[in-house]
Design a protein around this motif. Sequence first.
Motif, PDB file in Angstrom:
ATOM      1  N   TYR A 147       0.858  -1.174   0.000  1.00  8.49           N
ATOM      2  CA  TYR A 147       0.000   0.000   0.000  1.00  8.49           C
ATOM      3  C   TYR A 147       0.899   1.230   0.000  1.00  8.49           C
ATOM      4  O   TYR A 147       1.847   1.312   0.781  1.00  8.49           O
ATOM      5  N   TYR A 148       0.608   2.187  -0.887  1.00 10.35           N
ATOM      6  CA  TYR A 148       1.565   3.271  -1.082  1.00 10.35           C
ATOM      7  C   TYR A 148       0.902   4.642  -1.060  1.00 10.35           C
ATOM      8  O   TYR A 148      -0.315   4.790  -1.228  1.00 10.35           O
ATOM      9  N   GLN A 149       1.743   5.643  -0.866  1.00 10.21           N
ATOM     10  CA  GLN A 149       1.398   7.045  -1.039  1.00 10.21           C
ATOM     11  C   GLN A 149       2.357   7.583  -2.086  1.00 10.21           C
ATOM     12  O   GLN A 149       3.571   7.420  -1.980  1.00 10.21           O
ATOM     13  N   ASP A 150       1.834   8.188  -3.125  1.00  9.69           N
ATOM     14  CA  ASP A 150       2.637   8.630  -4.263  1.00  9.69           C
ATOM     15  C   ASP A 150       2.462  10.132  -4.457  1.00  9.69           C
ATOM     16  O   ASP A 150       1.326  10.630  -4.461  1.00  9.69           O
ATOM     17  N   SER A 151       3.568  10.863  -4.596  1.00  8.56           N
ATOM     18  CA  SER A 151       3.501  12.311  -4.754  1.00  8.56           C
ATOM     19  C   SER A 151       4.355  12.769  -5.922  1.00  8.56           C
ATOM     20  O   SER A 151       5.455  12.258  -6.137  1.00  8.56           O
ATOM     21  N   ASP A 152       3.824  13.732  -6.682  1.00 12.67           N
ATOM     22  CA  ASP A 152       4.611  14.412  -7.709  1.00 12.67           C
ATOM     23  C   ASP A 152       4.155  15.865  -7.762  1.00 12.67           C
ATOM     24  O   ASP A 152       3.444  16.338  -6.872  1.00 12.67           O
ATOM     25  N   ASP A 153       4.540  16.589  -8.802  1.00 10.46           N
ATOM     26  CA  ASP A 153       4.225  18.014  -8.867  1.00 10.46           C
ATOM     27  C   ASP A 153       2.734  18.293  -8.973  1.00 10.46           C
ATOM     28  O   ASP A 153       2.265  19.378  -8.625  1.00 10.46           O
ATOM     29  N   SER A 154       1.955  17.324  -9.467  1.00  7.42           N
ATOM     30  CA  SER A 154       0.536  17.573  -9.718  1.00  7.42           C
ATOM     31  C   SER A 154      -0.361  17.235  -8.529  1.00  7.42           C
ATOM     32  O   SER A 154      -1.443  17.795  -8.388  1.00  7.42           O
ATOM     33  N   GLY A 155       0.058  16.307  -7.673  1.00  7.11           N
ATOM     34  CA  GLY A 155      -0.785  15.946  -6.556  1.00  7.11           C
ATOM     35  C   GLY A 155      -0.318  14.690  -5.852  1.00  7.11           C
ATOM     36  O   GLY A 155       0.827  14.254  -6.021  1.00  7.11           O
ATOM     37  N   THR A 156      -1.211  14.096  -5.067  1.00 10.81           N
ATOM     38  CA  THR A 156      -0.886  12.924  -4.264  1.00 10.81           C
ATOM     39  C   THR A 156      -1.959  11.859  -4.436  1.00 10.81           C
ATOM     40  O   THR A 156      -3.146  12.172  -4.526  1.00 10.81           O
ATOM     41  N   CYS A 157      -1.520  10.599  -4.480  1.00  9.14           N
ATOM     42  CA  CYS A 157      -2.447   9.474  -4.607  1.00  9.14           C
ATOM     43  C   CYS A 157      -2.096   8.398  -3.588  1.00  9.14           C
ATOM     44  O   CYS A 157      -0.952   8.284  -3.152  1.00  9.14           O
ATOM     45  N   TYR A 158      -3.118   7.607  -3.243  1.00 10.44           N
ATOM     46  CA  TYR A 158      -2.936   6.435  -2.410  1.00 10.44           C
ATOM     47  C   TYR A 158      -3.416   5.241  -3.215  1.00 10.44           C
ATOM     48  O   TYR A 158      -4.432   5.315  -3.906  1.00 10.44           O
ATOM     49  N   GLY A 159      -2.671   4.127  -3.152  1.00  9.54           N
ATOM     50  CA  GLY A 159      -3.070   2.979  -3.950  1.00  9.54           C
ATOM     51  C   GLY A 159      -2.449   1.691  -3.473  1.00  9.54           C
ATOM     52  O   GLY A 159      -1.917   1.598  -2.358  1.00  9.54           O
ATOM     53  N   LYS A 160      -2.502   0.697  -4.343  1.00 12.22           N
ATOM     54  CA  LYS A 160      -2.041  -0.643  -3.997  1.00 12.22           C
ATOM     55  C   LYS A 160      -1.240  -1.209  -5.157  1.00 12.22           C
ATOM     56  O   LYS A 160      -1.654  -1.134  -6.312  1.00 12.22           O
ATOM     57  N   ALA A 161      -0.075  -1.801  -4.845  1.00  7.89           N
ATOM     58  CA  ALA A 161       0.760  -2.460  -5.844  1.00  7.89           C
ATOM     59  C   ALA A 161       0.909  -3.924  -5.465  1.00  7.89           C
ATOM     60  O   ALA A 161       1.038  -4.262  -4.290  1.00  7.89           O
ATOM     61  N   VAL A 162       0.907  -4.792  -6.473  1.00  8.54           N
ATOM     62  CA  VAL A 162       1.056  -6.229  -6.259  1.00  8.54           C
ATOM     63  C   VAL A 162       2.290  -6.699  -7.006  1.00  8.54           C
ATOM     64  O   VAL A 162       2.432  -6.462  -8.215  1.00  8.54           O
ATOM     65  N   VAL A 163       3.222  -7.334  -6.286  1.00  5.27           N
ATOM     66  CA  VAL A 163       4.444  -7.863  -6.891  1.00  5.27           C
ATOM     67  C   VAL A 163       4.401  -9.385  -6.829  1.00  5.27           C
ATOM     68  O   VAL A 163       4.186  -9.969  -5.766  1.00  5.27           O
ATOM     69  N   ASN A 164       4.589 -10.026  -7.971  1.00  6.55           N
ATOM     70  CA  ASN A 164       4.580 -11.480  -8.063  1.00  6.55           C
ATOM     71  C   ASN A 164       5.744 -11.913  -8.937  1.00  6.55           C
ATOM     72  O   ASN A 164       5.656 -11.873 -10.160  1.00  6.55           O
ATOM     73  N   GLY A 165       6.847 -12.285  -8.300  1.00  2.00           N
ATOM     74  CA  GLY A 165       8.040 -12.630  -9.067  1.00  2.00           C
ATOM     75  C   GLY A 165       8.578 -11.409  -9.787  1.00  2.00           C
ATOM     76  O   GLY A 165       8.768 -10.354  -9.187  1.00  2.00           O
ATOM     77  N   THR A 166       8.785 -11.515 -11.099  1.00  5.06           N
ATOM     78  CA  THR A 166       9.305 -10.383 -11.873  1.00  5.06           C
ATOM     79  C   THR A 166       8.204  -9.412 -12.276  1.00  5.06           C
ATOM     80  O   THR A 166       8.497  -8.331 -12.781  1.00  5.06           O
ATOM     81  N   ASN A 167       6.948  -9.777 -12.066  1.00  2.00           N
ATOM     82  CA  ASN A 167       5.835  -8.958 -12.534  1.00  2.00           C
ATOM     83  C   ASN A 167       5.244  -8.113 -11.416  1.00  2.00           C
ATOM     84  O   ASN A 167       5.183  -8.538 -10.266  1.00  2.00           O
ATOM     85  N   PHE A 168       4.806  -6.898 -11.774  1.00  2.00           N
ATOM     86  CA  PHE A 168       4.111  -6.073 -10.799  1.00  2.00           C
ATOM     87  C   PHE A 168       3.017  -5.274 -11.500  1.00  2.00           C
ATOM     88  O   PHE A 168       3.085  -5.004 -12.705  1.00  2.00           O
ATOM     89  N   SER A 169       2.017  -4.897 -10.725  1.00  2.00           N
ATOM     90  CA  SER A 169       0.956  -4.022 -11.210  1.00  2.00           C
ATOM     91  C   SER A 169       0.579  -3.069 -10.094  1.00  2.00           C
ATOM     92  O   SER A 169       0.772  -3.361  -8.915  1.00  2.00           O
ATOM     93  N   TYR A 170       0.045  -1.906 -10.448  1.00  2.00           N
ATOM     94  CA  TYR A 170      -0.350  -0.941  -9.429  1.00  2.00           C
ATOM     95  C   TYR A 170      -1.616  -0.217  -9.886  1.00  2.00           C
ATOM     96  O   TYR A 170      -1.934  -0.147 -11.082  1.00  2.00           O
ATOM     97  N   ALA A 171      -2.344   0.314  -8.927  1.00  2.00           N
ATOM     98  CA  ALA A 171      -3.558   1.071  -9.230  1.00  2.00           C
ATOM     99  C   ALA A 171      -3.823   2.070  -8.108  1.00  2.00           C
ATOM    100  O   ALA A 171      -3.818   1.699  -6.928  1.00  2.00           O
TER     101      ALA A 171
END
Length: 250
Positions: free
Chosen positions: A151-175
């Motif tokens: 579970y993450y908090q992501d920030s850049d110049d435009s704003g902030t988001c909270y979401g979830k990333a799933v890592v499975n071996g070499t593969n990952f996805s986030y939303a």
Amino acid sequence: KDKNGNNFYFFSGSLGVAVIPLDNNVSFLTGLQIPEKNLTASDLKLIANKRFNYMEFTSNTVSFAFIEINSTNVNDLNGTWRDFVEGDSGTWEVNGSHLDVKDSNGVKVANVIIRPGVKRSGIVVDLVGGGFGVGVEAKALTFAEMSGTFYYQDSDDSGTCYGKAVVNGTNFSYADEYCYGTTKDSGSGTLELNPSVDVNNDGTPDINLTGLAKVSGENEYIFIDPEDGYYISIDMANGDLSIGSNKPLK
């Protein structure tokens, strides 16, 4: 979040981070939980003569940094250090529960907190001139250690988001699940563990980032402390910063 919904506080194992929006910018406060006692020779035996890698943040730059804390006799509670990237060196000495780090001229440049760990030691660097670094002991990662839901908090110049990333071996996805100041995003990719990087931009990889991961084909790097579950990812191209954990508060 705090009761006003503005400030975000993140805790994972022994790492604590506060994310505070300030006039379209973001301020980060970081720290490691440490025993409320002075460091001893026994503590230093767990961290001396080890190499640490971390990401260093100032008001103008984001960069990789490496530091090796050396000591021929930890009972003296002091020793030497060197930075593999900048070629800097100096001395360190225990000051209560942290280390005072001085350059080769004896000028203090940082306060360093190191948490001895079972799998890896964690490190927080408070730069005297402004800025900070967060990292871990340089030990090679495995995909088994990386796998999980974060579970993450992501920030850049435009704003902030909270979401979830799933890592499975070499593969990952986030939303992204919730955003303010920007729109939701999602994506996927593959990871490379313990990558090499061209620090001096001469076209040849010259530093191995042991203990970090890289998003294939991108300029994004991730490090994780499997023991405490926290991770930080940084896009070196635009400064986009994510802080997360696979161990939510219970």
